[in-house]
Design an enzyme around this catalytic site. Structure first.
Site, PDB file in Angstrom:
ATOM      1  N   ARG A   3       0.851  -1.192   0.000  1.00  0.00           N
ATOM      2  CA  ARG A   3       0.000   0.000   0.000  1.00  0.00           C
ATOM      3  C   ARG A   3       0.883   1.236   0.000  1.00  0.00           C
ATOM      4  O   ARG A   3       1.855   1.321   0.746  1.00  0.00           O
ATOM      5  CB  ARG A   3      -0.939  -0.008   1.212  1.00  0.00           C
ATOM      6  CG  ARG A   3      -1.929  -1.166   1.145  1.00  0.00           C
ATOM      7  CD  ARG A   3      -2.917  -1.195   2.288  1.00  0.00           C
ATOM      8  NE  ARG A   3      -3.760  -2.402   2.179  1.00  0.00           N
ATOM      9  CZ  ARG A   3      -4.672  -2.772   3.083  1.00  0.00           C
ATOM     10  NH1 ARG A   3      -4.862  -2.026   4.155  1.00  0.00           N
ATOM     11  NH2 ARG A   3      -5.380  -3.864   2.905  1.00  0.00           N
TER      12      ARG A   3
ATOM     13  N   GLN B 129      -0.750 -10.402   5.714  1.00  0.00           N
ATOM     14  CA  GLN B 129      -1.869 -10.609   6.629  1.00  0.00           C
ATOM     15  C   GLN B 129      -2.175 -12.094   6.734  1.00  0.00           C
ATOM     16  O   GLN B 129      -1.920 -12.846   5.789  1.00  0.00           O
ATOM     17  CB  GLN B 129      -3.126  -9.888   6.137  1.00  0.00           C
ATOM     18  CG  GLN B 129      -3.074  -8.384   6.229  1.00  0.00           C
ATOM     19  CD  GLN B 129      -4.364  -7.751   5.745  1.00  0.00           C
ATOM     20  OE1 GLN B 129      -5.015  -8.242   4.827  1.00  0.00           O
ATOM     21  NE2 GLN B 129      -4.758  -6.655   6.371  1.00  0.00           N
TER      22      GLN B 129
END
Length: 833
Positions: free
Chosen positions: A555, A573
């Site tokens: 990101r 994640q």
């Protein structure tokens, strides 16, 4: 001003070294622009050297007004206690209030009923006086139950059955934009999501305007909305103190997730404003360097040592305001009245001009001499605040734009009990000691480099912890029926247009050209999993499908937003998506909640559950939402018991209801890492279907429900949370340094190496200290390095085939056979100790 010798405190030096190099570079770049116009704010640069006009740190609301640059002008010319314009504003307030009181006198006080959370309905107080619209307040209702409940409730959450016929939300200022919504949204404050139209927070002292189907009385200790209200009211008290002491021109003062701040305009150093060299003398450095340090401390949440405005006069004035028990009064005003009331404050004027449409009404609140533009709600009076502290200061800019006016930001914290403030201060000291950036640097776990800003380099010992966390989750996957998948890191941007992410998220994606087409690195896994589900015809017998993915995500965070491991550009994640039938939602959610409980019990952390329901802007059929919310509620009742969770009305995502899981660490700080969310929209966007097995025409296929769930969330962020939770004292099963073997004499080095090899073969991280240090120093070094055990070896131990065990806390556990030790350590590891 000539350069002065710079004395850098050891604490600051340590913090500086622990920052991401991109952040350090941005601060250094800012320091080099040491001139009068740039000294009040820190600017950064991206790879191309063009950061534009975006501030590096989220520092205020956004307004669509490109003309706003320097507007403060002569609104503040000098520090002045109790300036005359405060009384002028108060006179305007009184005149407008007289008009509103006249309007209120025309309202008809019809009888109403109020239903409590347990279903009991009240219609009158203890004296038998009927509840009436325009007269009865939540405080009155609470006092019917007990005076203690009324006195200890900060705010009410009410769900109206219907409004009385002469109530108009627009006339009451309820449809105006919230001037703090942007700031609170950017700061991720809980409870600022859009509630359902009939459920809202309501001042305890504000008259009800209809029958209530559910009323909740919220206390500071039990509810985030209550804390937000408490800290919002405290921000007003801080604002009143700044006005009375200095004549500050207030701008915005929102609550934070833990405290509050107020931004105020105090001119420049020529006007006697806050940023003066003499204000920074205690830092033994030029003012420009103080600003750099100030930005550094802002980024690492450690601004307490920068005395730009003396805290003591502010805290003394706040104490007076609290002692006066000033009532918070709500007043509805027209746009024109608001502009008249705030004449002379260009910042409030701009908020009113841009946020309040012509011909509409908004609201202000008064406490004491302060009148502030605000949606509320607030505490009944300032006396509810029992403990207050001004915590730190910083420079910022109006609207978060570095080309706009420089503002002074003062942060504060407050509580309804002095003991809470004492505990908070103790936890702040612990937090400084436990900062994951310091620990990670000291234990040699990670590093950063400017050539890949925002992406951690995991050094060998750090990688051990990182991989163990992933293995821990994978063990659960194996037991709980998840299938691991691997998906691409880069996709054609068409995928993100189909998923809807490109419309709202493209600025946060790394995009690039591939053969004339736009591609991007994935910031999340869910669209890729949708493609996998759609890759073949699915049957109802195939469901549920549980796809788990540890794929690397990227990101494009601004350099100034990067902060250790809590905000990075590259991360992984423990991401999983469950595709299930509607009738399987409850079972899958219970399974996910049990998964979460097992994980956080292992970490020694507690948690609270909230069900966030349909927002006003929800997509999809209401009936589907209702069924899904009912399934989640049943699952939470089964898992936590009735009363073991709370509802957060209207705070669900637009694509489905969700369960918010708030976990508490050893310092009682709240983290939102785990999540369980239902999604009705991605299956529609990707036209996902499964064969129902039905022969009935039109019912042969149905859409699956998608469940987004994560237990750790970002592994990087969870590493940071656990690092601070344990204070760097990792439990054995997670520790990167488990055993240090210490020979008393070099004659026993070979035996120590044999013991080390044996432990290594059993999967333990063991080292031998073969240095020439003294025995005492070897033991102390192993303890400082946080080895869980030190195994001392002398002639006796070699002869007996044993080791002498000491713990990290220097507790001597005595002699033990090596094989017995291995059995003991294996048992600890298996039990996650």
């Amino acid at each position: 001003m000539a350069d002065a010798p710079i004395t850098i405190p050891e604490e600051v030096s340590s913090l500086w070294e622990s920052l991401d190099p991109a952040v350090r570079a941005a601060l250094i770049a800012s320091e080099s622009k040491n001139d009068a116009e740039s000294a009040s704010a820190v600017k950064g640069s991206n790879a191309s050297g063009q950061q534009g006009r975006r501030a590096l740190v989220s520092s205020g609301p956004r307004m669509d007004d490109a003309s706003a640059t320097i507007i403060g002008g002569s609104s503040f010319t000098k520090r002045e206690a109790n300036p005359g314009w405060i009384k002028v504003r108060g006179d305007v307030y009184d005149a407008i209030k007289a008009k509103r009181d006249e309007e209120l006198s025309t309202k008809v006080p019809v009888e109403i009923e109020v239903t409590l959370p347990d279903g009991k309905t009240l219609v009158e107080n203890k004296e038998g006086v009927k509840y009436q619209a325009w007269r009865t307040t939540p405080f009155d209702v609470a006092a019917t139950i007990s005076r203690g409940l009324a006195d200890n409730s900060n705010v009410a959450r009410v769900t109206y059955t219907a409004y009385v016929s002469d109530y108009d939300p627009a006339e009451d200022g309820m449809e105006a934009a919230d001037s703090l919504a942007d700031a609170m949204g950017e700061l991720e404050i809980d409870g600022v999501g859009e509630k359902s139209k009939m459920t809202m927070l309501w001042d305890m002292s504000r008259a009800l305007v209809g029958s209530v189907s559910k009323i909740e009385f919220l206390k500071f200790q039990d509810d985030q909305d209550a804390r937000t209200t408490f800290w919002h009211s405290s921000a007003h008290v801080l604002g009143e103190a700044l006005e009375r002491l200095y004549g500050s021109r207030l701008t915005i003062g929102p609550p934070l997730a833990g405290g509050f701040y107020y931004d105020s305009y105090m001119g420049d150093s020529n006007a006697g404003g806050a940023l003066k060299e003499e204000d920074c003398e205690s830092l033994s450095c030029p003012c420009s360097y103080a600003i750099v340090l100030q930005s550094l401390y802002l980024l690492v949440d450690k601004l307490s040592s920068l005395p730009l405005v003396d805290d003591k006069p502010v805290e003394t004035m706040v104490a007076k305001i609290i002692k006066q028990k000033q009532k918070f009064e709500r007043l509805v005003v027209t746009k024109e009245e608001a502009l008249e009331m705030f004449t002379g404050n260009p910042f409030k004027e701009q908020i009113i001009s841009t946020k309040v449409p012509d011909g509409t009404r908004t609201t202000v609140y008064r406490c004491g001499d302060l009148v502030d533009l605000c949606r509320g709600p607030h505490l009944p009076n300032t006396g509810r605040i029992k403990a207050f502290a001004a915590t730190r200061h910083s420079a910022t800019n109006w609207l978060g734009d570095t080309e706009n006016d420089s503002l002074q930001r003062m942060y504060g914290i407050s509580f309804p009990d002095k003991k809470m403030l004492k505990v908070w201060k103790e936890n702040q000291e612990k937090a400084k000691e436990r900062d994951h950036r310091r620990i990670a640097m000291k234990q040699n776990l990670i590093m950063f480099h400017e050539l890949s800003a925002g992406s951690a380099f995991w050094l060998p010992h750090g990688a051990r912890i990182y991989n163990k966390l992933i293995s821990f989750i994978k063990e659960h996957y194996w037991k709980r029926g998840y299938d691991e998948v691997i998906t691409p890191n880069v996709y054609n941007l068409d995928l993100w247009h189909q998923s809807g992410h490109a419309m709202h998220y493209k600025d946060a994606m790394f995009c690039f050209d591939v053969e004339g087409k736009e591609w991007a690195m994935k910031p999340m896994n869910c669209p890729g999993h949708c493609l996998m589900f759609a890759g073949k015809i699915r049957s109802y017998r195939d469901l549920p499908l549980r796809y788990a993915d540890f794929g690397v995500l990227h990101r494009n965070e601004l350099s100034g937003a990067l902060s250790g491991l809590t905000r990075v550009r590259r991360f992984q994640q423990d991401d999983a998506h469950i595709f299930c039938r509607e009738d399987q939602i409850e079972e899958e959610v219970i399974g996910a909640l049990d998964f979460m409980k097992s994980v956080y019990t292992t970490f020694g952390m507690t948690y609270k559950l909230e069900l966030s329901t349909r927002p006003t802007k929800a997509l999809g059929e209401v009936e589907l939402w209702d069924r899904a919310e009912a399934a989640l509620a049943r699952a939470m009742d089964t898992f936590a018991g009735k009363g073991g969770w709370r509802e957060n009305p209207g705070d669900g995502a637009f694509y489905g209801p969700k369960i918010d899981i708030k976990v508490m660490d050893a310092m009682e700080r709240v983290h939102q890492c785990a999540t369980i969310q239902l999604d009705f929209q991605l299956p529609i966007r990707f036209d996902l279907q499964y064969n129902t097995g039905s022969k009935e025409k039109g019912n042969e296929f149905a859409r699956p429900v998608m469940v987004h769930r994560a237990m750790l969330g970002s592994v990087e962020r969870m590493f940071a949370v656990l690092c601070e939770h344990y204070g760097g004292k990792w439990p054995l099963w997670l520790s990167p340094r488990q055993v240090m073997i210490i020979p008393v004499h070099k004659d026993w080095n070979d035996y120590c190496q044999e013991v080390r090899d044996k432990l290594h073969d059993e999967g333990f991280y063991a080292d031998v200290d073969l240095s020439k240090s003294t025995f005492q120093k070897k033991v102390r070094s192993a303890q400082v390095d946080q080895y869980n055990f030190q195994l001392v070896v002398g002639g006796k131990e070699v002869e007996n085939g044993t080791v002498n065990i000491r713990t990290r806390e220097n507790k001597v556990e005595g002699e033990k056979k090596v094989d017995e030790l291995i059995v003991y350590l294996k048992a600890m590891r298996a039990e996650y100790k």
